[in-house]
Design an enzyme around this catalytic site. Structure first.
Site, PDB file in Angstrom:
ATOM      1  N   SER A  19     -10.304 -39.009  28.327  1.00 38.63           N
ATOM      2  CA  SER A  19      -9.478 -39.122  27.075  1.00 38.63           C
ATOM      3  C   SER A  19      -8.136 -38.498  27.144  1.00 38.63           C
ATOM      4  CB  SER A  19     -10.304 -38.838  25.660  1.00 38.63           C
ATOM      5  OG  SER A  19      -9.519 -38.666  24.841  1.00 38.63           O
ATOM      6  N   ASP A  29     -18.726 -41.355  18.537  1.00 35.52           N
ATOM      7  CA  ASP A  29     -17.879 -40.648  19.428  1.00 35.52           C
ATOM      8  C   ASP A  29     -17.774 -39.277  18.799  1.00 35.52           C
ATOM      9  OD1 ASP A  29     -15.725 -40.601  21.499  1.00 35.52           O
ATOM     10  OD2 ASP A  29     -14.526 -39.754  19.389  1.00 35.52           O
ATOM     11  N   TYR A  74     -14.876 -31.066  18.159  1.00 35.31           N
ATOM     12  CA  TYR A  74     -15.054 -31.195  16.847  1.00 35.31           C
ATOM     13  C   TYR A  74     -16.000 -30.487  15.989  1.00 35.31           C
ATOM     14  CZ  TYR A  74     -13.352 -35.881  18.773  1.00 35.31           C
ATOM     15  OH  TYR A  74     -12.549 -36.866  19.150  1.00 35.31           O
ATOM     16  N   HIS A 113     -11.517 -34.448  27.696  1.00 36.39           N
ATOM     17  CA  HIS A 113     -10.722 -34.159  26.681  1.00 36.39           C
ATOM     18  C   HIS A 113      -9.552 -33.499  27.051  1.00 36.39           C
ATOM     19  CE1 HIS A 113     -11.780 -33.668  22.225  1.00 36.39           C
ATOM     20  NE2 HIS A 113     -10.553 -34.609  22.300  1.00 36.39           N
TER      21      HIS A 113
END
Length: 268
Positions: A165, A64, A69, A133
């Site tokens: 998500s 993931d 990130y 996201h």
């Protein structure tokens, strides 16, 4: 060695099969604005490669990542060369992280740009699952063009599935109604999104669990090991395909795998 190789399960109706634990990679590329109880140092390439090898040996095939990130996607591309067939890759769209701050863009144009960029970074022709996201305003995000664009990208063969998500029950339910997957928070401390899992179980949709161990804050339940209690809760629900564990500690990874494997086998 305990492994998850024989415990892979369907990811909803996507046609993909995933390990019951997935490897979260936020710590591969970002150490600012993260909600972990302890600080950490982003590992070097050699350490990440060893962790990826360990995860694969333990039967983990789900990884993931996300543009938010930090350098995670950019690092994973070269590190996974020659191994693409071994991994189900989940990435995201919508959140960008620059100079210590997040900003969000759910427009059709940015969604397409983001997926094309992730394909290049990850050095792959297709991303298995792309999730929106969310910034917390799930319904607004889903209506901003992002979902239609992900559907088009799926039709073009650039992604295999898409979903959200999110942070709300309403968002998760809407995401599953026309998409493939919802990633929800579900742990010992937070179970408000359980209706999304229930809907997924009834409609053959995929569920990924984030914050499975409450971002390292998992609490004790009547003296029981919190990892055991967490996985027992998660895997008692039929919709929970995989729980994402974002560790960079090899010992923790091995312990999580052995604990999850024992609980799943005992429930069969």
């Amino acid at each position: 060695m305990t492994s998850l190789h024989d415990l892979h399960r369907p990811l909803g109706s996507t046609g993909l099969r995933v390990s019951p634990l997935g490897l979260g990679t936020v710590k591969f590329g970002r150490d600012q604005g993260v909600k972990y109880p302890n600080g950490f140092t982003i590992p070097d390439d050699a350490s990440v490669r060893r962790l990826l090898d360990q995860a694969r040996d333990l039967g983990i095939n789900l990884i993931d990542t996300a543009p938010a990130y930090g350098s995670s996607e950019t690092r994973l591309g070269p590190l996974l060369r020659g191994q693409r067939q071994d991994w189900v890759i989940v990435s995201k769209v919508g959140e960008e992280f620059d100079n210590g701050h997040s900003h969000f863009d759910f427009s059709a144009a940015h969604t397409r740009f983001s997926v094309e960029r992730s394909l290049k970074r990850l050095e792959t022709d297709v991303i298995d699952l792309v999730l929106v996201h969310s910034d917390g305003n799930d319904l607004d995000a889903l209506q901003a063009g992002v979902y239609d664009t992900l559907a088009a990208l799926k039709a073009e063969g650039k992604i295999r599935g898409y979903g959200l998500s999110g942070k709300t029950v309403a968002g998760g339910l809407q995401a599953l109604a026309s998409g493939d997957c919802a990633m929800v928070t579900y742990n010992l401390n937070e179970q408000a999104e359980r209706p999304v899992l229930d809907y997924a179980a009834e409609h053959g949709k995929a569920i990924l669990i984030k914050k499975a161990l409450a971002s390292g804050h998992a609490c004790l339940q009547d003296g029981e090991d919190p990892i055991q209690a967490s996985f027992r809760l998660i895997f008692s629900h039929p919709a929970a395909a995989s729980a994402i564990v974002g560790t960079i500690n090899p010992h923790h990874l091995s312990h999580n795998v052995s604990t999850a494997a024992a609980i799943i086998r005992a429930s069969v």
